[in-house]
Scaffold this motif. Structure first.
Motif, PDB file in Angstrom:
ATOM      1  N   ASP A 197      -5.715  -2.786  -9.865  1.00 42.45           N
ATOM      2  CA  ASP A 197      -4.310  -3.121 -10.063  1.00 42.45           C
ATOM      3  C   ASP A 197      -3.504  -2.800  -8.808  1.00 42.45           C
ATOM      4  O   ASP A 197      -2.689  -3.599  -8.343  1.00 42.45           O
ATOM      5  CB  ASP A 197      -3.727  -2.349 -11.250  1.00 42.45           C
ATOM      6  N   TRP A 198      -3.710  -1.607  -8.254  1.00 45.49           N
ATOM      7  CA  TRP A 198      -2.984  -1.214  -7.054  1.00 45.49           C
ATOM      8  C   TRP A 198      -3.254  -2.189  -5.911  1.00 45.49           C
ATOM      9  O   TRP A 198      -2.321  -2.690  -5.259  1.00 45.49           O
ATOM     10  CB  TRP A 198      -3.366   0.205  -6.630  1.00 45.49           C
ATOM     11  N   GLU A 199      -4.517  -2.473  -5.662  1.00 46.04           N
ATOM     12  CA  GLU A 199      -4.869  -3.335  -4.532  1.00 46.04           C
ATOM     13  C   GLU A 199      -4.318  -4.742  -4.698  1.00 46.04           C
ATOM     14  O   GLU A 199      -3.788  -5.331  -3.750  1.00 46.04           O
ATOM     15  CB  GLU A 199      -6.390  -3.359  -4.357  1.00 46.04           C
ATOM     16  N   ASP A 200      -4.427  -5.297  -5.911  1.00 42.56           N
ATOM     17  CA  ASP A 200      -3.961  -6.666  -6.145  1.00 42.56           C
ATOM     18  C   ASP A 200      -2.438  -6.774  -6.059  1.00 42.56           C
ATOM     19  O   ASP A 200      -1.895  -7.691  -5.432  1.00 42.56           O
ATOM     20  CB  ASP A 200      -4.422  -7.160  -7.520  1.00 42.56           C
ATOM     21  N   VAL A 201      -1.739  -5.833  -6.708  1.00 44.42           N
ATOM     22  CA  VAL A 201      -0.271  -5.897  -6.739  1.00 44.42           C
ATOM     23  C   VAL A 201       0.304  -5.694  -5.345  1.00 44.42           C
ATOM     24  O   VAL A 201       1.192  -6.450  -4.908  1.00 44.42           O
ATOM     25  CB  VAL A 201       0.297  -4.862  -7.736  1.00 44.42           C
ATOM     26  N   ILE A 202      -0.173  -4.701  -4.629  1.00 41.19           N
ATOM     27  CA  ILE A 202       0.343  -4.460  -3.282  1.00 41.19           C
ATOM     28  C   ILE A 202      -0.007  -5.616  -2.349  1.00 41.19           C
ATOM     29  O   ILE A 202       0.805  -6.037  -1.517  1.00 41.19           O
ATOM     30  CB  ILE A 202      -0.185  -3.125  -2.715  1.00 41.19           C
ATOM     31  N   ALA A 203      -1.204  -6.161  -2.491  1.00 41.36           N
ATOM     32  CA  ALA A 203      -1.636  -7.269  -1.617  1.00 41.36           C
ATOM     33  C   ALA A 203      -0.739  -8.483  -1.770  1.00 41.36           C
ATOM     34  O   ALA A 203      -0.413  -9.160  -0.784  1.00 41.36           O
ATOM     35  CB  ALA A 203      -3.084  -7.643  -1.921  1.00 41.36           C
ATOM     36  N   ILE A 204      -0.341  -8.799  -2.994  1.00 41.94           N
ATOM     37  CA  ILE A 204       0.477  -9.990  -3.237  1.00 41.94           C
ATOM     38  C   ILE A 204       1.963  -9.685  -3.076  1.00 41.94           C
ATOM     39  O   ILE A 204       2.682 -10.372  -2.337  1.00 41.94           O
ATOM     40  CB  ILE A 204       0.188 -10.560  -4.641  1.00 41.94           C
ATOM     41  N   ASN A 205       2.437  -8.647  -3.759  1.00 44.75           N
ATOM     42  CA  ASN A 205       3.879  -8.402  -3.839  1.00 44.75           C
ATOM     43  C   ASN A 205       4.485  -7.843  -2.563  1.00 44.75           C
ATOM     44  O   ASN A 205       5.670  -8.050  -2.309  1.00 44.75           O
ATOM     45  CB  ASN A 205       4.185  -7.426  -4.981  1.00 44.75           C
ATOM     46  N   LEU A 206       3.703  -7.109  -1.791  1.00 45.37           N
ATOM     47  CA  LEU A 206       4.259  -6.479  -0.589  1.00 45.37           C
ATOM     48  C   LEU A 206       3.616  -7.018   0.689  1.00 45.37           C
ATOM     49  O   LEU A 206       4.309  -7.562   1.547  1.00 45.37           O
ATOM     50  CB  LEU A 206       4.098  -4.963  -0.674  1.00 45.37           C
ATOM     51  N   THR A 207       2.289  -6.900   0.800  1.00 45.81           N
ATOM     52  CA  THR A 207       1.636  -7.427   2.005  1.00 45.81           C
ATOM     53  C   THR A 207       1.812  -8.935   2.088  1.00 45.81           C
ATOM     54  O   THR A 207       1.956  -9.483   3.186  1.00 45.81           O
ATOM     55  CB  THR A 207       0.142  -7.055   2.020  1.00 45.81           C
TER      56      THR A 207
END
Length: 255
Positions: free
Chosen positions: A109-119
């Motif tokens: 969840d952390w990796e997917d959300v940060i990858a899309i929403n922020l990175t």
């Protein structure tokens, strides 16, 4: 004269929900809109709807987590369509899981959300920044009420962190680019009924009630509620506005 005439506007996550509504709204205001979405069919369908009503729209598939694809598409759009002067970073996902579940799920969840929403916001902005700078353009990032607060619903540390990050990125970029005439702002939606949260609303109606009970206007928002603020921030109406976030939350943060 339409507010966005002679502009080329790129909108990510434009195949549905808020992004789709913003793209249609920009087209109504005279912009040529480029709709980007990981779901190529949804973006193409939304672009066709715009063209069928007399607007100008093109669509492309894009996974915002793929930095090289973002750069390549930015160059392709510049060559085929023209210099982009408005960028809306809307693509995002929401997963409302906490830190106490199974390790694999928490980490994914952390990796997917940060990858899309922020990175993803960084990737797309970096790819289109040469065009935006040349045009003295405008960037509109989609934040959230969770750019400020961790809402009293099932835990979502990854989502909260990502949206805090979007607001910080907005302010940092506004400070850096202001002297070049580039304006960077954000919109902070509250509880907006979109396909992104449709399953949650269907399976957990109490969650929606919790949000609405805390919202002075007493209703959930619609994707169309975001369009007016998005037009304002992309147009000359907001010529002296940068580094700000316009809250579109029905008053959620006021109480």
């Amino acid at each position: 004269m339409a507010f966005l005439e002679n502009h080329i506007a790129v909108v990510t996550g434009a195949g549905s929900g808020i992004g789709r509504a913003i793209a249609a709204g920009y087209a109504r205001e005279g912009a040529r809109v480029v709709l980007l979405d990981v779901n190529e069919g949804a973006a193409a369908e939304a672009a066709k709807e715009i063209r069928d009503t007399g607007g100008k729209a093109d669509s492309f598939a894009l996974d915002v987590t793929r930095r090289e694809d973002c750069v390549a598409l930015g160059k392709e759009i510049a060559g085929k369509i023209g210099q982009v002067s408005i960028l809306v970073n809307n693509a995002g996902i929401a997963r409302r899981n906490g830190m106490l579940g199974a390790d694999e799920a928490v980490i994914k969840d952390w990796e997917d959300v940060i990858a899309i929403n922020l990175t993803g916001v960084f990737n797309v902005t970096h790819a289109f920044l040469p065009q935006i700078r040349a045009a003295k353009g405008r960037i509109v990032n989609i934040g959230s009420i969770q750019s400020f607060v961790h809402v009293r619903t099932p835990s979502s540390p990854a989502y909260t962190a990502s949206k805090h990050g979007v607001l910080g990125f907005t302010k940092a970029l506004a400070a850096e680019l202001g002297k070049e005439g580039v304006r960077v702002n954000a919109i902070g939606p509250g509880f907006i009924e979109t396909p992104l949260n449709a399953q949650t609303r269907a399976t957990n109606p109490e969650l929606a009630k919790t949000f609405i009970a805390h919202t002075p206007l007493g209703r959930a928002g619609k994707a169309e509620d975001i369009v007016g603020p998005a037009i304002f921030l992309a147009s000359d109406l907001s010529a002296y506005v940068t580094g700000s976030i316009v809250m579109v939350d029905g008053g959620y943060r006021a109480v």
